[in-house]
Design an enzyme around this catalytic site. Structure first.
Site, short mmCIF file in Angstrom:
data_model
loop_
_atom_site.label_atom_id
_atom_site.label_comp_id
_atom_site.label_asym_id
_atom_site.label_seq_id
_atom_site.Cartn_x
_atom_site.Cartn_y
_atom_site.Cartn_z
N HIS A 157 23.99 13.20 162.06
CA HIS A 157 23.16 12.19 162.56
C HIS A 157 21.74 12.91 163.08
O HIS A 157 22.06 13.63 164.03
CB HIS A 157 23.94 11.42 163.41
CG HIS A 157 22.91 10.11 163.98
ND1 HIS A 157 22.80 9.12 163.09
CD2 HIS A 157 22.27 9.97 165.12
CE1 HIS A 157 21.99 8.37 163.62
NE2 HIS A 157 21.79 8.76 164.94
N GLY A 210 19.47 13.95 149.64
CA GLY A 210 20.70 15.00 149.76
C GLY A 210 20.23 16.36 150.26
O GLY A 210 20.74 17.19 149.62
N ASN A 249 30.23 13.97 159.83
CA ASN A 249 29.08 13.40 159.40
C ASN A 249 27.68 14.23 160.31
O ASN A 249 28.01 14.57 161.29
CB ASN A 249 28.82 11.83 160.26
CG ASN A 249 27.64 11.28 159.71
OD1 ASN A 249 26.96 11.26 158.67
ND2 ASN A 249 27.11 10.40 160.86
N ASP A 257 28.22 6.39 163.87
CA ASP A 257 27.63 7.60 164.49
C ASP A 257 28.32 7.91 165.84
O ASP A 257 27.90 8.22 166.98
CB ASP A 257 26.23 7.34 164.85
CG ASP A 257 25.35 7.28 163.46
OD1 ASP A 257 25.72 7.54 162.62
OD2 ASP A 257 24.51 6.40 163.22
N ARG A 309 26.62 4.31 154.12
CA ARG A 309 27.56 3.06 154.08
C ARG A 309 28.33 3.23 155.32
O ARG A 309 29.06 4.24 155.28
CB ARG A 309 28.52 2.91 152.75
CG ARG A 309 27.72 2.88 151.56
CD ARG A 309 27.11 1.52 151.28
NE ARG A 309 27.95 0.54 151.34
CZ ARG A 309 27.46 -0.46 151.51
NH1 ARG A 309 26.12 -1.01 151.65
NH2 ARG A 309 28.25 -1.78 151.60
N ALA A 340 16.18 21.27 161.29
CA ALA A 340 17.44 21.89 162.46
C ALA A 340 18.62 21.38 161.96
O ALA A 340 19.74 22.15 161.90
CB ALA A 340 17.29 21.20 163.51
N ARG A 343 34.42 -4.19 150.71
CA ARG A 343 34.30 -2.65 151.41
C ARG A 343 35.65 -1.89 151.07
O ARG A 343 35.80 -0.80 150.56
CB ARG A 343 34.11 -2.60 152.70
CG ARG A 343 32.64 -2.81 153.09
CD ARG A 343 32.58 -2.49 154.63
NE ARG A 343 31.25 -3.06 155.14
CZ ARG A 343 29.83 -2.23 155.03
NH1 ARG A 343 29.96 -1.14 154.59
NH2 ARG A 343 28.88 -3.15 155.44
N LEU A 378 32.04 2.72 156.97
CA LEU A 378 33.33 2.99 156.53
C LEU A 378 34.31 1.95 157.39
O LEU A 378 34.30 2.12 158.67
CB LEU A 378 33.92 4.28 156.28
CG LEU A 378 32.95 5.20 155.23
CD1 LEU A 378 33.14 6.50 155.45
CD2 LEU A 378 33.48 4.82 154.09
C1 GAR Z 1 19.57 12.84 157.40
O1 GAR Z 1 18.28 13.07 158.41
C2 GAR Z 1 20.66 12.38 158.25
O2 GAR Z 1 20.80 12.95 159.46
C3 GAR Z 1 20.38 10.89 158.28
O3 GAR Z 1 19.99 10.52 157.00
C4 GAR Z 1 19.12 11.80 156.51
C5 GAR Z 1 19.51 12.16 155.11
O4 GAR Z 1 18.66 12.98 154.50
N1 GAR Z 1 21.90 10.26 158.49
C6 GAR Z 1 21.92 9.40 159.24
O5 GAR Z 1 21.03 8.65 159.79
C7 GAR Z 1 23.31 8.76 159.44
N2 GAR Z 1 23.37 7.97 160.58
P1 GAR Z 1 19.14 13.81 153.28
O6 GAR Z 1 19.69 12.83 152.43
O7 GAR Z 1 18.00 14.69 152.80
O8 GAR Z 1 20.31 14.91 153.69
#
Ligand code: GAR
Length: 220
Positions: A111, A14, A109, A147, A93, A175, A67, A95
């Site tokens: 990524h 998080g 989102n 994504d 997850r 970043a 789901r 969706l």
């Molecule tokens: C982050 O790097 C986010 O971009 C990635 O998971 C990590 C979560 O970190 N998300 C994905 O890969 C989605 N496809 P966080 O829980 O510390 O924010």
């Protein structure tokens, strides 16, 4: 203008949620966090949000037959808190089309790559394997395909000699923590619209879209 009510979906650490919550606490930010939902009750991020006094909901996806049943519960939790905009922040997850359609252009989102390159898991490992020199992160509106969706903002991050998955992930993550609040600000203030599956920024940018190359680990 009333602040946009934001629900944040997480599955783990998080740190992006924290960056969003901290940004939303700053004066004049056009959005406020109203609930944090996790599909894992033990998610670290959920504990942080609770300590901070934010409403939290844990919805264990394993407790649902499929789901759609899980997403019906998720949708209800968001409605219960009068959420207007969802930010997925490390929500792992997939969706279904039904949920995605209900929140179309109201769900963001982040990524950790420059989409449409490197969607999916193990992003940084694949970036290193391919010898890519510039990677980054993307905030986009969600569509059914993983994504994918209209791109709201991106930040570029250099791959440094000697990078490991770990060092690269850390540089991209810092970043992400700058980019996601910026993107949320643009969307929540109503300055972004989607036309022909492309996000169009209609306002005045007070800061240029960043090309962020923080010097994390570069002296190692
Ligand atoms: C982050 O790097 C986010 O971009 C990635 O998971 C990590 C979560 O970190 N998300 C994905 O890969 C989605 N496809 P966080 O829980 O510390 O924010």
């Amino acid at each position: 203008m009333p602040k946009k009510r934001v629900g944040i979906l997480i599955s783990g650490r998080g740190s992006n949620m924290q960056a969003l919550v901290k940004a939303m606490a700053t004066t004049g930010f056009p959005a406020e966090p109203v609930v944090v939902v996790s599909n894992r009750s033990e998610a670290e991020g959920l504990a942080w949000a609770k300590e901070r006094g934010l409403p939290t909901v844990a919805i264990d996806h394993r407790a649902y037959a499929n789901r759609m049943a899980f997403e019906a519960r998720l949708h209800q939790a968001l409605l219960d808190h009068h959420v207007e905009l969802i930010c997925n922040a490390g929500f792992m997850r997939m969706l279904t089309g039904g949920f995605v359609e209900r929140w179309k252009d109201r769900q963001l989102n982040i990524h950790p790559s420059l989409l449409p390159s490197f969607p999916g898991l193990d992003t940084h490992r694949r970036v290193l394997e391919q010898g890519v020199l510039i990677t980054g992160c993307t905030v986009h509106f969600i569509r059914t395909e993983m994504d994918s969706g209209p791109i709201v903002a991106q930040a570029a991050v250099a791959v440094m000699p000697g990078d490991t998955e770990h060092s690269l992930a850390a540089r991209v993550l810092s970043a992400e923590h700058k980019l996601y609040p910026l993107a949320l600000r643009l969307v929540a203030s109503g300055q972004v619209r989607v036309e022909n599956e492309t996000a169009i920024f209609a306002g005045n940018l007070h800061e240029p879209m960043p090309m962020l190359v923080p010097a994390v680990n570069s002296r190692a």
